[in-house]
Design a protein around this motif. Structure first.
Motif, PDB file in Angstrom:
ATOM      1  N   LEU A   1       0.849  -1.188   0.000  1.00  0.00           N
ATOM      2  CA  LEU A   1       0.000   0.000   0.000  1.00  0.00           C
ATOM      3  C   LEU A   1       0.881   1.234   0.000  1.00  0.00           C
ATOM      4  CD1 LEU A   1      -3.053   0.996   0.691  1.00  0.00           C
ATOM      5  CD2 LEU A   1      -2.211   1.109   3.011  1.00  0.00           C
TER       6      LEU A   1
ATOM      7  N   PHE B   1      -3.244  10.866   3.986  1.00  0.00           N
ATOM      8  CA  PHE B   1      -4.283   9.843   3.840  1.00  0.00           C
ATOM      9  C   PHE B   1      -4.758   9.443   5.236  1.00  0.00           C
ATOM     10  CE2 PHE B   1      -6.026   5.637   2.850  1.00  0.00           C
ATOM     11  CZ  PHE B   1      -6.823   5.983   1.769  1.00  0.00           C
TER      12      PHE B   1
ATOM     13  N   ALA C   1      -9.663   7.502   4.020  1.00  0.00           N
ATOM     14  CA  ALA C   1      -9.851   6.051   3.896  1.00  0.00           C
ATOM     15  C   ALA C   1     -11.329   5.706   3.808  1.00  0.00           C
ATOM     16  CB  ALA C   1      -9.206   5.342   5.086  1.00  0.00           C
TER      17      ALA C   1
ATOM     18  N   ALA D   1     -12.846   6.701   0.440  1.00  0.00           N
ATOM     19  CA  ALA D   1     -12.380   5.966  -0.730  1.00  0.00           C
ATOM     20  C   ALA D   1     -13.432   4.950  -1.135  1.00  0.00           C
ATOM     21  CB  ALA D   1     -11.083   5.254  -0.393  1.00  0.00           C
TER      22      ALA D   1
ATOM     23  N   GLU E   1     -14.430   1.450  -3.701  1.00  0.00           N
ATOM     24  CA  GLU E   1     -13.953   0.394  -4.579  1.00  0.00           C
ATOM     25  C   GLU E   1     -14.848   0.361  -5.802  1.00  0.00           C
ATOM     26  OE1 GLU E   1     -13.118  -3.330  -2.469  1.00  0.00           O
ATOM     27  OE2 GLU E   1     -12.600  -2.039  -0.767  1.00  0.00           O
TER      28      GLU E   1
ATOM     29  N   MET F   1     -20.713   0.517  -2.894  1.00  0.00           N
ATOM     30  CA  MET F   1     -20.032   1.810  -2.858  1.00  0.00           C
ATOM     31  C   MET F   1     -20.096   2.588  -4.157  1.00  0.00           C
ATOM     32  SD  MET F   1     -16.540   0.799  -0.956  1.00  0.00           S
ATOM     33  CE  MET F   1     -16.473  -0.614   0.119  1.00  0.00           C
TER      34      MET F   1
ATOM     35  N   SER G   1     -14.221   0.213   2.726  1.00  0.00           N
ATOM     36  CA  SER G   1     -13.296  -0.115   1.638  1.00  0.00           C
ATOM     37  C   SER G   1     -12.047  -0.731   2.248  1.00  0.00           C
ATOM     38  CB  SER G   1     -12.929   1.136   0.851  1.00  0.00           C
ATOM     39  OG  SER G   1     -11.977   1.881   1.567  1.00  0.00           O
ATOM     40  N   ILE G   2     -11.255  -1.389   1.414  1.00  0.00           N
ATOM     41  CA  ILE G   2     -10.035  -2.028   1.905  1.00  0.00           C
ATOM     42  C   ILE G   2      -9.097  -0.989   2.508  1.00  0.00           C
ATOM     43  CG2 ILE G   2      -8.865  -1.928  -0.341  1.00  0.00           C
ATOM     44  CD1 ILE G   2      -7.712  -4.756   0.515  1.00  0.00           C
ATOM     45  N   PHE G   3      -9.210   0.257   2.055  1.00  0.00           N
ATOM     46  CA  PHE G   3      -8.351   1.314   2.607  1.00  0.00           C
ATOM     47  C   PHE G   3      -8.610   1.520   4.083  1.00  0.00           C
ATOM     48  CE2 PHE G   3      -8.680   2.358  -1.878  1.00  0.00           C
ATOM     49  CZ  PHE G   3      -7.341   2.460  -2.199  1.00  0.00           C
ATOM     50  N   THR G   4      -9.876   1.419   4.461  1.00  0.00           N
ATOM     51  CA  THR G   4     -10.222   1.625   5.860  1.00  0.00           C
ATOM     52  C   THR G   4      -9.553   0.564   6.724  1.00  0.00           C
ATOM     53  OG1 THR G   4     -12.306   2.515   5.105  1.00  0.00           O
ATOM     54  CG2 THR G   4     -12.171   1.942   7.424  1.00  0.00           C
TER      55      THR G   4
ATOM     56  N   ARG H   1      -6.869  -1.269   6.001  1.00  0.00           N
ATOM     57  CA  ARG H   1      -5.408  -1.123   6.005  1.00  0.00           C
ATOM     58  C   ARG H   1      -4.991   0.077   6.838  1.00  0.00           C
ATOM     59  NH1 ARG H   1      -4.366  -3.203   0.299  1.00  0.00           N
ATOM     60  NH2 ARG H   1      -3.821  -5.361   0.790  1.00  0.00           N
ATOM     61  N   TYR H   2      -5.802   1.141   6.772  1.00  0.00           N
ATOM     62  CA  TYR H   2      -5.510   2.329   7.576  1.00  0.00           C
ATOM     63  C   TYR H   2      -5.313   1.931   9.034  1.00  0.00           C
ATOM     64  CZ  TYR H   2      -6.455   6.647  10.133  1.00  0.00           C
ATOM     65  OH  TYR H   2      -6.392   7.708  11.001  1.00  0.00           O
ATOM     66  N   PHE H   3      -6.188   1.090   9.541  1.00  0.00           N
ATOM     67  CA  PHE H   3      -6.103   0.692  10.946  1.00  0.00           C
ATOM     68  C   PHE H   3      -4.980  -0.303  11.202  1.00  0.00           C
ATOM     69  CE2 PHE H   3     -10.597   2.112  10.846  1.00  0.00           C
ATOM     70  CZ  PHE H   3     -10.545   3.005  11.908  1.00  0.00           C
TER      71      PHE H   3
ATOM     72  N   TYR I   1      -2.350  -1.292   9.555  1.00  0.00           N
ATOM     73  CA  TYR I   1      -0.963  -0.946   9.272  1.00  0.00           C
ATOM     74  C   TYR I   1      -0.415   0.060  10.269  1.00  0.00           C
ATOM     75  CZ  TYR I   1      -0.222  -3.568   5.024  1.00  0.00           C
ATOM     76  OH  TYR I   1      -0.009  -4.587   4.148  1.00  0.00           O
ATOM     77  N   LEU I   2      -1.266   0.990  10.710  1.00  0.00           N
ATOM     78  CA  LEU I   2      -0.788   2.029  11.623  1.00  0.00           C
ATOM     79  C   LEU I   2      -0.784   1.558  13.080  1.00  0.00           C
ATOM     80  CD1 LEU I   2      -2.457   5.129   9.952  1.00  0.00           C
ATOM     81  CD2 LEU I   2      -0.019   4.610  10.053  1.00  0.00           C
TER      82      LEU I   2
ATOM     83  N   LYS J   1      -7.697   2.161  16.844  1.00  0.00           N
ATOM     84  CA  LYS J   1      -6.637   3.135  16.604  1.00  0.00           C
ATOM     85  C   LYS J   1      -6.425   3.962  17.856  1.00  0.00           C
ATOM     86  CE  LYS J   1      -7.969   7.293  14.849  1.00  0.00           C
ATOM     87  NZ  LYS J   1      -8.074   8.253  13.775  1.00  0.00           N
TER      88      LYS J   1
END
Lengths: 716, 197
Positions: free
Chosen positions: A37, A43, A48, A51, A53, A59, B47-50, B52-54, B56-57, B78
């Protein structure tokens, strides 16, 4: 996996240029391993969450829907004009469109976007197309004008911080000739009235005076359809009139508004009654979800057409309220508007506050609340008529000399006026938001209080030897201070009580909440009593010259309490009784509470009352005083001194003073009931003692009063 | 965000609580497990971003519960600065239906809360639907209060509660907070004031 994901950031300003990012994405995909990623510092969670998909139906709003544009939908025959060349079918379909629009409108009022509800109607999106269809055109014009009027009152009122979706128009074209909509509607109504008269005459075998073309071709259905359409048109006409009347400045249209409200209600009821007569499926059961009286799907609607307008978050498909829910919604709205229209413009500030609080009890929706707010505050004046300082002077019972006095120009007094305006606004908001704001403004009131106190101090440091003119000024400031303090406790008390309505307290926290309510109410009563006695004293000084004083009579009047004070006194007794009862049950281990692993009651106390404590309400109180006053509570002590009996006695006594106030009377009856039930429960608990865990179960319910719990003991 | 822990289904899994193992988030291979659980059980689409946001950080704040080889529950969180306080936030908590009511969710979330406390958080917050009785009871037992009601917070139109857990603080008397505040207003005045009532 990475290739299937894309994040879209909205471009901003004129400097942004659209470019094709496919080669960049391709290069990025080649360079990244599965699961890697790229993370930019900006960001954050919001990015997040925003965003999406692509091609995920949950979505991606672009992938659903049959048509790319309104024009394509029209070309595809989604909204034909006429709807059918068979005139009977055309009329049926028009009624369905009217009904579905009503359901859409109610759904919009209940918190969904205008674009996805009312403006899912293709006919509304292209108003010029309907001119040849008088019936549809008149109905669409009035809907458009109504939406515009409703948006205007809600955005004027600014009650919509959490409800801002309501006023978003997404560039939809709401502009039309609003004044003309009524004349178009009246003309169509007139035509259909004649058609109705004609068909009635025909069925009574009377001679028809005019040669009138019927509404449609089937004589059996003519009367039913005429009546169904007339009721719908008339509802729209009166509803638009209601909005226009309420818009008039200084509450001048209130009386007329009530007449139109009554007409609206009777037309809605007629629509509901008539619906049984022309349902499409005759005899078949109609789904409860139906959005039309007939149960048919309406022609000419496509919610996905506007889906792309509904940024910033991707729109989810929404459920439109059913037709019967929509009718219920409008009946409730009209009742609320009727209550608003019956508000007396002569009310004092205290009466206005009481009125708003009562009004909020039935949980009115946004549109009604916005109307109330606009009525109360126009041009910074109460009802657009009385300057706020004058309202405050009356409320604080300041002497007449205060008019044109310099006090009015003092910075902190101007601020106080602003606080009162804000308070009225906040009280018109939904109760969740209202409570949060009330907690926050306590601090502002406190600051203004201190500033008034300072002003008093700096002007009149030495109390003796000042000329009488300054003495008056000092008295005015002192009286104002008492009033501000009283209002601070009033706000604090409303803040605490709303917590029950919003279900913010758990049973294990009731004890500390009632303790706080008790402490705040005692202070409130103290200030209220003080203010009333000052104003009575003022009145007596005035009368002294005229009447001979009867010795002793004034002395008894001094210790007499006003009915409002006694009313609050009954609250105090209930709050104290509940505090002590809960504490005793806890101390005697009749309520078992296991300790929480990460913190204790002290933290929960601090969290619940932090805003009050920071505003010094009341002065120097803390968890320790709560603990101190409850740690020795026992059932035997309560049996000797029963607070509930006091509450019951006071409520009974004061009832006669409120014989002309049905709302307060009914609350007093509820207070009596709570007190009586708790009294009985208490003596039962004293008798059974330890048997409580094994065979009896204790719970606290709000069956009699929304804020004061009733203890219920049941056999388990 | 969301919690799915209440109302077990008809098919209850038979197991002994000691058979459940808890592991901290261990890397990309855990991500599909977490996403599947949340997608299945919670109403909000993420979304997958949400995710990964959690993870990964704050990988140390996410935990998974396994029964034998099967992932049956997860918690995602978080922490960070929020208006001058350092606070933890529980984003998602899920236990699959057949495994509910056996304390798995409590154990998962308690592990995250302990790490937050050790990392210096002063409080922990989250949102839960007002209708989610199971979650509300669970967090109530852990010492959370319902601090606010958020009007129509979820996309489905339901209100939420903001729940908050305050860790014990070195004690400051609230009146001191208040006095500090008032002193700044009173700076111009030389002595204290008493108003007669």
């Amino acid at each position: 996996m990475a290739a299937a994901e894309a994040s879209i950031f909205s471009g901003s300003g004129d400097n942004s240029v659209w470019t094709d990012v496919s080669p960049l994405l391709q290069a990025a995909c080649n360079g990244l391993q599965d699961g890697e990623l790229i993370h930019g510092d900006n960001f954050n969670l919001y990015a997040a969450m925003s965003a999406l998909e692509i091609m995920d139906p949950k979505m991606d709003s672009g992938m659903i829907g049959r048509y790319y544009s309104v024009d394509e939908a029209i070309d595809g025959g989604a909204a034909p004009i006429p709807i059918s060349f068979d005139r009977t079918v055309d009329v049926q379909c028009t009624i369905d469109i009217m009904d579905h629009l009503l359901a859409c409108e109610a759904t919009w009022h209940k918190g969904h976007s205008l674009a996805q509800t009312v403006f899912s109607c293709i006919y509304l999106l292209r108003p010029e197309r309907t001119t040849s269809h008088a019936l549809l055109h008149s109905y669409s014009s009035v809907i458009r004008a109504t939406c515009k009027a409703v948006i205007s009152v809600v955005s004027d009122a600014r009650t919509h911080e959490e409800e801002d979706l309501f006023t978003m128009m997404y560039g939809l074209n709401l502009n039309g000739e609003d004044e003309k909509c009524l004349s178009i509607l009246n003309a169509v109504e007139e035509t259909i009235s004649r058609q109705l008269r004609a068909c009635r005459a025909l069925s009574a075998r009377r001679k028809v005076l005019e040669d009138i073309e019927p509404l449609q071709n089937n004589p059996m259905l003519e009367e039913g359809y005429c009546r169904a359409i007339l009721a719908r048109l008339r509802f729209r006409k009166h509803f638009y009139h209601v909005l226009m009347c309420l818009k008039r400045p200084q509450g001048r249209g209130l009386q007329l508004a009530r007449k139109h409200v009554a007409s609206c209600i009777s037309e809605l009821k007629a629509i509901r009654e008539l619906s049984g007569q022309h349902t499409a499926c005759g005899g078949q059961t109609i789904s409860e979800d139906r959005t039309t009286a007939s149960g048919r799907q309406p022609v000419g609607f496509d919610a996905s057409l506007n889906a792309r307008l509904s940024a910033p978050t991707p729109p989810r498909s929404i459920k439109i309220l059913s037709w019967s829910e929509a009718i219920e919604y409008f009946l409730k709205l009209l009742q609320d508007l009727d209550i608003i229209s019956s508000c007396s413009l002569e009310n004092s500030l205290d009466c206005v506050l009481h009125f708003v609080v009562q009004f909020q009890k039935s949980q009115p929706d946004l549109v009604a609340r916005a109307h109330l707010q606009r009525l109360l505050l126009q041009d910074g004046k109460l009802f657009g008529r009385e300057a706020i300082f004058s309202v405050i002077s009356k409320a604080a019972t300041l002497p007449e000399v205060v008019k044109n006095h310099d006090i009015e120009k003092m910075e902190c007094v101007i601020q106080l006026g602003q606080l009162v305006i804000n308070l009225l606004r906040i009280l018109c908001a939904n109760s969740a938001w209202q409570r949060r704001k009330l907690g926050k403004i306590l601090q502002d009131w406190r600051v203004t209080y201190i500033q008034l106190e300072l002003a008093l101090r700096s002007k009149f440091g030495e109390p003796s030897g000042t000329p009488s003119g300054e003495n008056i000024c000092m008295n005015i400031l002192k009286q104002l201070l008492v009033w501000v303090e009283e209002k601070v406790y009033w706000i604090a008390s409303r803040f605490l009580m709303l917590g029950f309505e919003l279900e913010l307290y758990s049973t294990s926290e009731y004890g500390m909440v009632y303790w706080y309510i008790y402490v705040v109410s005692v202070k409130l009563v103290e200030k209220l009593h003080h203010r009333i006695s000052i104003s009575n004293r003022g009145k007596r000084v005035k009368c002294r010259g005229k009447k001979k004083r009867v010795p002793g009579k004034d002395a008894t009047r001094d210790i007499q309490f006003s009915p409002t004070v006694l009313f609050l006194q009954s609250h105090i007794c209930l709050a104290e009784g509940l505090t002590m009862m809960l504490a005793a049950l806890r101390n005697e281990k009749m309520i078992l509470e296991s300790p929480t692993p990460f913190n204790s009651d002290q933290e929960r106390f601090f969290q619940h009352f932090e805003l009050l404590q920071k505003a010094g309400i009341p002065d120097h109180n803390s968890y320790q005083s709560f603990e101190g006053s409850t740690k020795n509570a026992s059932l035997s002590m309560l049996a000797m001194y029963n607070h509930f009996k006091d509450a019951q006695r006071i409520a009974k006594e004061v009832k006669s003073s409120f014989s002309d106030d049905p709302e307060r009377l009914s609350e007093l009856r509820r207070i009596e009931q709570v007190a009586e039930h708790n009294s009985v429960a208490l003596s039962l608990l004293c008798r059974v003692g330890d048997a409580l865990d094994s065979s009896l179960k204790l719970s606290f319910e709000f069956s009699h009063h929304p804020h004061f719990a009733t203890a219920v003991v049941r056999r388990s | 965000m969301d919690t799915g822990v209440s109302g077990g289904g008809d098919e209850k899994a038979e197991f002994d609580p000691s058979e459940i193992t808890y592991v901290s988030y261990g890397g990309e291979h855990h991500l599909p497990l977490i996403m599947n659980l949340v997608d299945q059980e919670l109403s909000e689409p993420y979304s997958i971003f949400t995710y990964r946001y959690f993870v990964y950080l704050w990988p140390q704040l996410s935990f998974l519960a396994f029964h034998k080889e099967k992932c049956v529950g997860t918690v995602v969180c978080k922490m960070g600065e929020h208006r001058s306080t350092y606070r933890g936030y529980i984003a998602m908590l899920v236990v699959v239906k057949p495994y509910r009511g056996k304390g798995i969710a409590t154990e998962l979330v308690s592990r995250s809360i302990r790490v937050m406390q050790e990392s210096g958080c002063e409080e922990v917050t989250l949102e839960a639907e007002v209708t989610n009785k199971g979650a509300l009871a669970l967090y109530g037992r852990l010492g959370f209060i319902r601090a606010k009601r958020l009007f129509r917070y979820y996309l489905n139109g339901v209100d939420a509660f903001r729940l908050k857990l305050l860790f014990p603080q070195p004690y400051i008397h609230p009146s001191l907070l208040m006095e500090a505040h008032e002193d700044s207003i009173r700076r111009s005045s030389s002595d204290t004031i008493e108003v007669s009532h």
